[in-house]
Scaffold this motif. Structure first.
Motif, PDB file in Angstrom:
ATOM      1  N   TYR A  65      41.744  49.034  29.669  1.00 56.18           N
ATOM      2  CA  TYR A  65      40.602  48.540  28.897  1.00 56.18           C
ATOM      3  C   TYR A  65      39.379  49.375  29.268  1.00 56.18           C
ATOM      4  O   TYR A  65      39.133  49.642  30.442  1.00 56.18           O
ATOM      5  CB  TYR A  65      40.328  47.063  29.218  1.00 56.18           C
ATOM      6  N   THR A  66      38.648  49.807  28.282  1.00 54.21           N
ATOM      7  CA  THR A  66      37.410  50.554  28.509  1.00 54.21           C
ATOM      8  C   THR A  66      36.258  49.732  27.943  1.00 54.21           C
ATOM      9  O   THR A  66      36.299  49.325  26.773  1.00 54.21           O
ATOM     10  CB  THR A  66      37.461  51.936  27.813  1.00 54.21           C
ATOM     11  N   THR A  67      35.260  49.476  28.788  1.00 54.74           N
ATOM     12  CA  THR A  67      34.123  48.676  28.326  1.00 54.74           C
ATOM     13  C   THR A  67      33.239  49.518  27.403  1.00 54.74           C
ATOM     14  O   THR A  67      33.381  50.749  27.335  1.00 54.74           O
ATOM     15  CB  THR A  67      33.276  48.188  29.519  1.00 54.74           C
ATOM     16  N   LYS A  68      32.333  48.849  26.745  1.00 52.25           N
ATOM     17  CA  LYS A  68      31.424  49.555  25.822  1.00 52.25           C
ATOM     18  C   LYS A  68      30.546  50.559  26.564  1.00 52.25           C
ATOM     19  O   LYS A  68      30.053  51.522  25.985  1.00 52.25           O
ATOM     20  CB  LYS A  68      30.549  48.540  25.081  1.00 52.25           C
ATOM     21  N   THR A  69      30.341  50.310  27.873  1.00 52.61           N
ATOM     22  CA  THR A  69      29.531  51.246  28.659  1.00 52.61           C
ATOM     23  C   THR A  69      30.385  52.351  29.294  1.00 52.61           C
ATOM     24  O   THR A  69      29.889  53.162  30.060  1.00 52.61           O
ATOM     25  CB  THR A  69      28.770  50.493  29.768  1.00 52.61           C
ATOM     26  N   GLY A  70      31.693  52.369  29.004  1.00 53.84           N
ATOM     27  CA  GLY A  70      32.553  53.454  29.465  1.00 53.84           C
ATOM     28  C   GLY A  70      33.290  53.210  30.763  1.00 53.84           C
ATOM     29  O   GLY A  70      33.982  54.103  31.258  1.00 53.84           O
ATOM     30  N   ARG A  71      33.190  52.011  31.329  1.00 47.44           N
ATOM     31  CA  ARG A  71      33.935  51.733  32.554  1.00 47.44           C
ATOM     32  C   ARG A  71      35.413  51.526  32.192  1.00 47.44           C
ATOM     33  O   ARG A  71      35.717  50.744  31.301  1.00 47.44           O
ATOM     34  CB  ARG A  71      33.378  50.483  33.233  1.00 47.44           C
ATOM     35  N   LYS A  72      36.265  52.259  32.908  1.00 44.17           N
ATOM     36  CA  LYS A  72      37.702  52.199  32.568  1.00 44.17           C
ATOM     37  C   LYS A  72      38.468  51.350  33.589  1.00 44.17           C
ATOM     38  O   LYS A  72      38.291  51.522  34.787  1.00 44.17           O
ATOM     39  CB  LYS A  72      38.304  53.611  32.555  1.00 44.17           C
ATOM     40  N   TYR A  73      39.315  50.501  33.071  1.00 49.13           N
ATOM     41  CA  TYR A  73      40.186  49.682  33.927  1.00 49.13           C
ATOM     42  C   TYR A  73      41.639  49.921  33.512  1.00 49.13           C
ATOM     43  O   TYR A  73      41.913  50.192  32.348  1.00 49.13           O
ATOM     44  CB  TYR A  73      39.867  48.189  33.759  1.00 49.13           C
ATOM     45  N   THR A  74      42.528  49.782  34.487  1.00 48.56           N
ATOM     46  CA  THR A  74      43.957  49.936  34.174  1.00 48.56           C
ATOM     47  C   THR A  74      44.623  48.579  33.944  1.00 48.56           C
ATOM     48  O   THR A  74      45.736  48.522  33.425  1.00 48.56           O
ATOM     49  CB  THR A  74      44.696  50.646  35.329  1.00 48.56           C
ATOM     50  N   ARG A  75      43.943  47.507  34.357  1.00 46.87           N
ATOM     51  CA  ARG A  75      44.528  46.165  34.222  1.00 46.87           C
ATOM     52  C   ARG A  75      43.666  45.295  33.306  1.00 46.87           C
ATOM     53  O   ARG A  75      42.463  45.512  33.185  1.00 46.87           O
ATOM     54  CB  ARG A  75      44.596  45.462  35.579  1.00 46.87           C
ATOM     55  N   THR A  76      44.315  44.304  32.760  1.00 49.42           N
ATOM     56  CA  THR A  76      43.601  43.292  31.960  1.00 49.42           C
ATOM     57  C   THR A  76      44.133  41.924  32.367  1.00 49.42           C
ATOM     58  O   THR A  76      45.319  41.778  32.642  1.00 49.42           O
ATOM     59  CB  THR A  76      43.859  43.526  30.452  1.00 49.42           C
ATOM     60  N   TYR A  77      43.233  40.954  32.425  1.00 53.94           N
ATOM     61  CA  TYR A  77      43.633  39.576  32.732  1.00 53.94           C
ATOM     62  C   TYR A  77      43.530  38.738  31.461  1.00 53.94           C
ATOM     63  O   TYR A  77      42.513  38.786  30.768  1.00 53.94           O
ATOM     64  CB  TYR A  77      42.759  38.990  33.851  1.00 53.94           C
ATOM     65  N   GLU A  78      44.597  38.013  31.192  1.00 53.70           N
ATOM     66  CA  GLU A  78      44.615  37.127  30.031  1.00 53.70           C
ATOM     67  C   GLU A  78      45.139  35.764  30.462  1.00 53.70           C
ATOM     68  O   GLU A  78      45.709  35.622  31.542  1.00 53.70           O
ATOM     69  CB  GLU A  78      45.497  37.726  28.916  1.00 53.70           C
ATOM     70  N   ILE A  79      44.949  34.781  29.598  1.00 52.40           N
ATOM     71  CA  ILE A  79      45.333  33.404  29.936  1.00 52.40           C
ATOM     72  C   ILE A  79      46.476  32.955  29.037  1.00 52.40           C
ATOM     73  O   ILE A  79      46.419  33.143  27.819  1.00 52.40           O
ATOM     74  CB  ILE A  79      44.117  32.460  29.799  1.00 52.40           C
ATOM     75  N   ASN A  80      47.479  32.382  29.649  1.00 52.73           N
ATOM     76  CA  ASN A  80      48.566  31.793  28.874  1.00 52.73           C
ATOM     77  C   ASN A  80      48.151  30.359  28.529  1.00 52.73           C
ATOM     78  O   ASN A  80      48.231  29.457  29.365  1.00 52.73           O
ATOM     79  CB  ASN A  80      49.867  31.808  29.689  1.00 52.73           C
ATOM     80  N   TYR A  81      47.715  30.174  27.307  1.00 55.63           N
ATOM     81  CA  TYR A  81      47.167  28.874  26.906  1.00 55.63           C
ATOM     82  C   TYR A  81      48.234  27.785  26.747  1.00 55.63           C
ATOM     83  O   TYR A  81      47.891  26.626  26.579  1.00 55.63           O
ATOM     84  CB  TYR A  81      46.364  29.023  25.615  1.00 55.63           C
ATOM     85  N   ASP A  82      49.483  28.145  26.802  1.00 55.19           N
ATOM     86  CA  ASP A  82      50.540  27.118  26.741  1.00 55.19           C
ATOM     87  C   ASP A  82      50.519  26.230  27.984  1.00 55.19           C
ATOM     88  O   ASP A  82      50.924  25.075  27.941  1.00 55.19           O
ATOM     89  CB  ASP A  82      51.924  27.769  26.649  1.00 55.19           C
ATOM     90  N   TYR A  83      50.068  26.797  29.099  1.00 52.52           N
ATOM     91  CA  TYR A  83      50.145  26.056  30.365  1.00 52.52           C
ATOM     92  C   TYR A  83      48.777  25.792  30.995  1.00 52.52           C
ATOM     93  O   TYR A  83      48.682  25.036  31.957  1.00 52.52           O
ATOM     94  CB  TYR A  83      51.040  26.819  31.355  1.00 52.52           C
ATOM     95  N   CYS A  84      47.724  26.417  30.497  1.00 47.53           N
ATOM     96  CA  CYS A  84      46.381  26.192  31.042  1.00 47.53           C
ATOM     97  C   CYS A  84      45.948  24.756  30.769  1.00 47.53           C
ATOM     98  O   CYS A  84      46.022  24.286  29.640  1.00 47.53           O
ATOM     99  CB  CYS A  84      45.400  27.173  30.389  1.00 47.53           C
ATOM    100  N   LYS A  85      45.488  24.063  31.812  1.00 50.49           N
ATOM    101  CA  LYS A  85      45.062  22.663  31.668  1.00 50.49           C
ATOM    102  C   LYS A  85      43.563  22.529  31.436  1.00 50.49           C
ATOM    103  O   LYS A  85      43.058  21.426  31.314  1.00 50.49           O
ATOM    104  CB  LYS A  85      45.433  21.888  32.924  1.00 50.49           C
ATOM    105  N   GLY A  86      42.838  23.641  31.505  1.00 50.16           N
ATOM    106  CA  GLY A  86      41.401  23.585  31.276  1.00 50.16           C
ATOM    107  C   GLY A  86      40.618  23.014  32.435  1.00 50.16           C
ATOM    108  O   GLY A  86      39.542  22.439  32.246  1.00 50.16           O
TER     109      GLY A  86
END
Ligand code: SF4
Ligand code: SF4
Length: 106
Positions: A65-86
């Motif tokens: 993932y590359t941010t709008k300011t150009g910072r580059k990351y190799t990982r992304t974190y996402e949420i599995n909403y099937d199991y997230c209890k909030g």
């Protein structure tokens, strides 16, 4: 006359996992009233949400993932909403304030 209750030896055993891994079949998101949303622009990929989530529902992906300011990351974190209890722990612990809890809409 009172009904005869079964003795403890007659009861089926409880708290036994008969099929390991079967909890994946039980989607636990039903009682969620708030939903965490990760702002990928603010996220600094520190992994604390992944560590603190009591449900293990934050997924670490090898997704660049590359941010709008150009910072580059190799990982992304996402949420599995099937199991997230909030519960909001991830939002509370995120040092970058990259997770917002928003009202769940169904
Ligand atoms: S709200 Fe709770 S269950 Fe959902 S991802 Fe965050 S810490 Fe995990
Ligand atoms: S805690 Fe916040 S900054 Fe760290 S990985 Fe999770 S969302 Fe990103």
């Amino acid at each position: 006359m009172t009904a005869q209750l079964p003795g403890w030896k007659s009861l089926p055993p409880g708290a036994v996992i008969t099929r390991p891994g079967s909890t994946v079949e039980y989607k636990t998101h039903d009682w969620r009233t708030l939903r965490p949303v990760i702002d990928q622009e603010r996220c600094i990929r520190c992994r604390l949400c992944w560590l603190y989530c009591p449900e293990g529902t934050i997924i670490e992906l090898d997704k660049p993932y590359t941010t709008k300011t150009g910072r580059k990351y190799t990982r992304t974190y996402e949420i599995n909403y099937d199991y997230c209890k909030g519960c909001g722990i991830c939002a509370q612990e995120c040092p970058a304030k990259a997770i917002k809890m928003v009202e769940e809409v169904r």
